[in-house]
Design an enzyme around this catalytic site. Structure first.
Site, short mmCIF file in Angstrom:
data_model
loop_
_atom_site.label_atom_id
_atom_site.label_comp_id
_atom_site.label_asym_id
_atom_site.label_seq_id
_atom_site.Cartn_x
_atom_site.Cartn_y
_atom_site.Cartn_z
N ARG A 52 -38.30 81.48 16.76
CA ARG A 52 -39.21 82.63 16.82
C ARG A 52 -38.92 83.40 18.10
NH1 ARG A 52 -44.95 79.69 18.57
NH2 ARG A 52 -44.11 78.74 20.43
N ASN B 168 -47.52 87.87 20.76
CA ASN B 168 -48.06 86.55 21.07
C ASN B 168 -47.28 85.96 22.23
OD1 ASN B 168 -49.94 84.35 20.22
ND2 ASN B 168 -48.03 83.20 20.15
N GLU B 169 -48.00 85.47 23.22
CA GLU B 169 -47.35 84.85 24.37
C GLU B 169 -46.07 85.60 24.76
OE1 GLU B 169 -46.84 80.64 23.77
OE2 GLU B 169 -48.90 80.26 24.43
N GLU C 126 -55.69 79.68 23.32
CA GLU C 126 -55.14 78.46 22.74
C GLU C 126 -55.27 77.31 23.72
OE1 GLU C 126 -51.02 78.67 21.72
OE2 GLU C 126 -51.17 80.66 20.88
N TRP D 12 -44.26 69.57 21.95
CA TRP D 12 -43.11 70.08 22.69
C TRP D 12 -42.85 69.39 24.02
CZ3 TRP D 12 -45.63 71.79 26.92
CH2 TRP D 12 -46.93 72.29 26.76
N GLU E 232 -43.90 72.64 14.17
CA GLU E 232 -45.13 72.22 14.84
C GLU E 232 -45.99 71.30 13.98
OE1 GLU E 232 -46.51 76.10 16.10
OE2 GLU E 232 -45.65 75.77 18.07
N LYS E 233 -45.35 70.61 13.03
CA LYS E 233 -46.17 69.80 12.11
C LYS E 233 -46.79 68.61 12.82
CE LYS E 233 -42.14 67.60 9.93
NZ LYS E 233 -41.13 68.46 10.62
N HIS F 283 -48.03 68.91 15.89
CA HIS F 283 -48.96 69.48 16.87
C HIS F 283 -50.37 69.34 16.30
CE1 HIS F 283 -50.90 72.31 19.56
NE2 HIS F 283 -49.79 72.52 20.21
C1 GLA Z 1 -47.87 78.42 21.96
C2 GLA Z 1 -47.88 79.39 20.80
C3 GLA Z 1 -48.46 78.81 19.55
C4 GLA Z 1 -47.99 77.39 19.39
C5 GLA Z 1 -48.40 76.59 20.59
C6 GLA Z 1 -48.07 75.13 20.49
O1 GLA Z 1 -49.01 78.45 22.71
O2 GLA Z 1 -48.54 80.59 21.09
O3 GLA Z 1 -48.01 79.60 18.48
O4 GLA Z 1 -46.62 77.38 19.26
O5 GLA Z 1 -47.70 77.09 21.69
O6 GLA Z 1 -48.47 74.41 21.62
#
Ligand code: GLA
Ligand code: GLA
Length: 686
Positions: A130, A168-169, A326, A334, A374-375, A377
């Site tokens: 991504r 996002n981020e 978040e 991760w 991320e399954k 997470h």
């Molecule tokens: C980041 C992203 C989320 C997700 C989380 C996992 O914060 O914004 O989409 O990937 O990490 O910890």
């Protein structure tokens, strides 16, 4: 060129907040990232029912939905998103709606591979993950902004819309791009900063190693070189890279503001751990309210690091409420080893953010993915389903937060002590070719924060450009990059009766990373009344002993005292500088300037900080038995008491009316007291 912010005072977000669709009163927002496109339609009905059960009142939607919304260039499929928006709204759940630009779809990267970022070695970062886009790509921007316009047009008047979530981020995976687009944009940025190529040559010190440029067109990003790239080029590239993403943020924001002037715009920062690329002190004024993502890091200072990050986020927000976009209900995916949260930690971590000003508590993510990277997470609804401890804990937290509605909107109460946090010093102090490669800027700042926690003294973690007035004690760890204007502000602060503490490798360079000559710590030498001719970094495993009994690692300085008024607070008892000062303090009328020349760490700093705080008249507001075991954070008249231990703690004597919890603070628990009695309200409150 000055390192002071170009927009003086503009270090804070303007302070708008969610537009609640029901127009109802203040409440703590509670929810998660919601990714319904990963599930069949019938699951969505289950989702909203369980969200209501858990107390969820907001979700972030469409963050990674580009390929679903725009399956082919210019072809939009909004039907499914309309359905989700309507469904959420019918169930009383508001939406923080993403612009969906974070992850470009395969059709775009196939047709336009020139949007893909390039690393320092020239390797392309391919799609498949991504955020594979160049912050400076005009092609990416054209396509992404078209999507933003389409989203804004479609949902401008949707009743569920409470806020816009840009991308996002920003910079999570693509902050440093060394592509040709980046090279062009970097040159433009340098032209704007320096005006002439002579100006650039002077700032970059290009007389060194025959690096003199004849034209801006000869300048490149600091790509993989045969030897150490020019340090000012590296520093400017960090500044540029942060600015490029900030510029992208403002491009999306302008479209959203034009479409919906009454809907606030935010984007989720990553004030956490070693995420260094984005100078959020410079970004905060670009959003209507500050949002942050935080994930617990393993290790003995994990909880302190959470508090440090939350505290800094609250100060970026100017003390006003902010949005925890978040965090995790339990394990992430991760880290090398991903630990599940222990009993109580889900609520404790959330409430610590609230203690530091968060008025929204959200998780990544609502329902744990069955497929994808991320399954493993955690989420609010784990693989095990609602019949799980995680879901029960998350629902319990939902009830707790619903009971804290009166706290919403309450500003953080400033402390009397502050830690200065400066992205430019972070970047500059950790460049290569330094006396040691072991120095960690954020770790030193965190160590001081841990020391404040150990003493039960509140300290605000503040961006260096924010005003210092009102603080009796300011600690500026490794304040390495000190432009003349900042040195002036610190002198004024001390002259005005402030007590400044700084450490090794501070005051060394100006905004161009040129050394202040005449002896270290150049820019702060006179203020501190000391002079250092040579640094004495230590090898891994080496340490020195101080006459106070403390142990120093990482760094020592060969200090000469130049002002007879200077008091030596600690002396080296071992090592090359035995008998010389290790910690000094120069009193100046009502104020003082102190210097700590070695790394004392979270265990060694508290006794020293206790002395420095006492001399500054800064005391703990906690009753003695609670100090060190309980973290205190204050919003208005609400006193948050966070158990830092795994033991129960008696709160008798803590005073105040319980808003949350009773007289026994459970292990990893949080209590809230309101309208505290004098036992919690020392007369040293601001
Ligand atoms: C980041 C992203 C989320 C997700 C989380 C996992 O914060 O914004 O989409 O990937 O990490 O910890
Ligand atoms: C080599 C080079 C010098 C200098 C030194 C530094 O000897 O020839 O230019 O870079 O290394 O140690």
């Amino acid at each position: 060129m000055s390192n002071e912010p170009s927009r003086p005072g503009a270090v804070e977000a303007p302070g708008r907040w969610l537009r609640w669709p029901d127009g109802g009163g203040p409440r703590i927002a509670y929810g998660a990232d919601y990714n319904p496109e990963q599930w069949l339609r019938h699951v969505w009905d289950d989702d909203v029912r369980a969200m209501r059960d858990a107390g969820v009142n907001i979700v972030s939607l469409a963050i990674f939905s580009w390929a679903r919304i725009e399956p082919a260039e210019g072809v939009y499929d909004f039907a499914w998103l309309d359905d989700v928006m309507d469904l959420l709204h019918r169930n009383g759940i508001a939406v923080d709606l993403a612009t969906a630009t974070a992850s470009p779809p395969p059709w775009l990267s196939t047709r336009h591979p020139e949007i893909l970022p390039v690393d320092r070695t020239g390797a392309t970062l391919w799609p498949g993950g991504r955020q594979h886009w160049r912050p400076t790509s005009p092609v990416f921007r054209e396509h992404a902004l078209r999507l933003v316009r389409a989203m804004a047009g479609r949902y401008a008047s949707h009743p569920a819309l409470a806020a816009w979530h840009v991308n996002n981020e920003l910079g999570c995976h693509n902050v440093y791009d060394f592509s040709d687009d980046a090279a062009r944009a970097f040159r433009d940025w340098l032209r704007a900063r320096y005006g002439t190529v002579d100006g650039l040559n002077a700032a970059w010190g290009t007389a060194f190693w025959a690096q003199r440029y004849g034209d801006f067109d000869q300048v490149l990003p600091p790509r993989q070189a045969a030897s150490y790239p020019n340090p000012t080029q590296q520093l400017d590239f960090k500044r540029f890279s942060s600015d490029a993403l900030r510029d992208y943020l403002s491009a999306e924001r302008e479209i959203l503001r034009a479409a919906t002037p009454d809907v606030p715009v935010t984007t989720n920062f990553m004030v956490m751990g070693e995420t260094a690329g984005m100078n959020y002190a410079d970004w905060a004024s670009e959003v209507d309210f500050v949002s942050n993502d935080h994930y617990m890091l393993p290790g003995p200072q994990g909880q302190d690091e959470l508090s440090f990050s939350a505290n800094l986020t609250g100060n970026l927000a100017g003390g006003r409420p902010w949005y925890l976009m978040e965090h995790s209900t339990s394990a992430v995916n991760w880290q090398p080893v991903n630990l599940a949260k222990r009993d109580g930690e889900l609520a404790r971590d959330s409430l610590t953010h609230v203690a530091h000003g968060a008025d929204a508590v959200c998780f990544f993510q609502w329902r744990q993915s069955a497929a994808g990277a991320e399954k493993y997470h955690s989420a609010m609804v784990p693989h095990a389903g609602e019949a799980s401890e995680v879901f029960r804990s998350a629902s319990g937290l939902g009830r707790t937060l619903a009971g804290l509605a009166r706290i919403a909107g309450t500003p953080r109460r400033p402390a009397r002590a502050a830690i200065l946090f400066d992205w430019e010093s972070w970047w500059a102090s950790e460049l290569d070719s330094h006396p040691t490669s072991r120095l960690r800027y954020r770790q030193e700042a965190l160590d001081w924060y841990s020391a404040f926690l150990a003493l039960g003294i509140r300290a605000d973690v503040r961006p260096a450009a924010a005003p210092l007035s009102g603080y009796d004690l300011v600690v500026a760890p490794i304040l390495h990059l000190v432009p003349a204007a900042l040195a002036h502000r610190l002198r004024e602060y001390v002259a005005g009766g402030g007590h400044l503490v700084t450490t090794y490798f501070s005051g060394i360079v100006d905004e161009n990373d040129h050394v202040w000559l005449g002896g270290y710590p150049g820019a702060l030498r006179d203020l501190l009344g000391i002079r250092v001719e040579e640094f004495g970094p230590l090898l891994d495993g080496d340490s020195v002993v101080l006459d106070t009994g403390a142990t120093g690692t990482l760094w020592t300085d060969r200090i000469d005292v130049t002002d007879p008024a200077v008091e030596v607070l600690a002396t080296y008892k071992s090592g090359e500088y035995t008998g010389r000062p290790a910690v000094t303090r120069r009193p100046t009328g009502a104020g003082s300037a102190s210097y700590v020349s070695t790394r004392l760490g979270p265990a060694g700093l508290p006794p020293l900080l206790a002395k420095l705080a006492e001399a500054a008249g800064v005391r703990s507001e906690l009753p003695e038995p609670l100090r060190g075991r309980v973290e205190l954070a204050v919003r208005g008249d609400h006193w948050f008491l966070v158990n830092r231990t795994d033991e129960p703690i008696e709160l008798t004597g803590a005073g105040g009316q319980p808003l949350l919890g009773g007289d026994l603070l459970p292990p990893r628990g949080v209590a809230i007291r309101t309208s505290a009695t004098p036992s919690l309200r020392g007369d040293d409150l601001p």
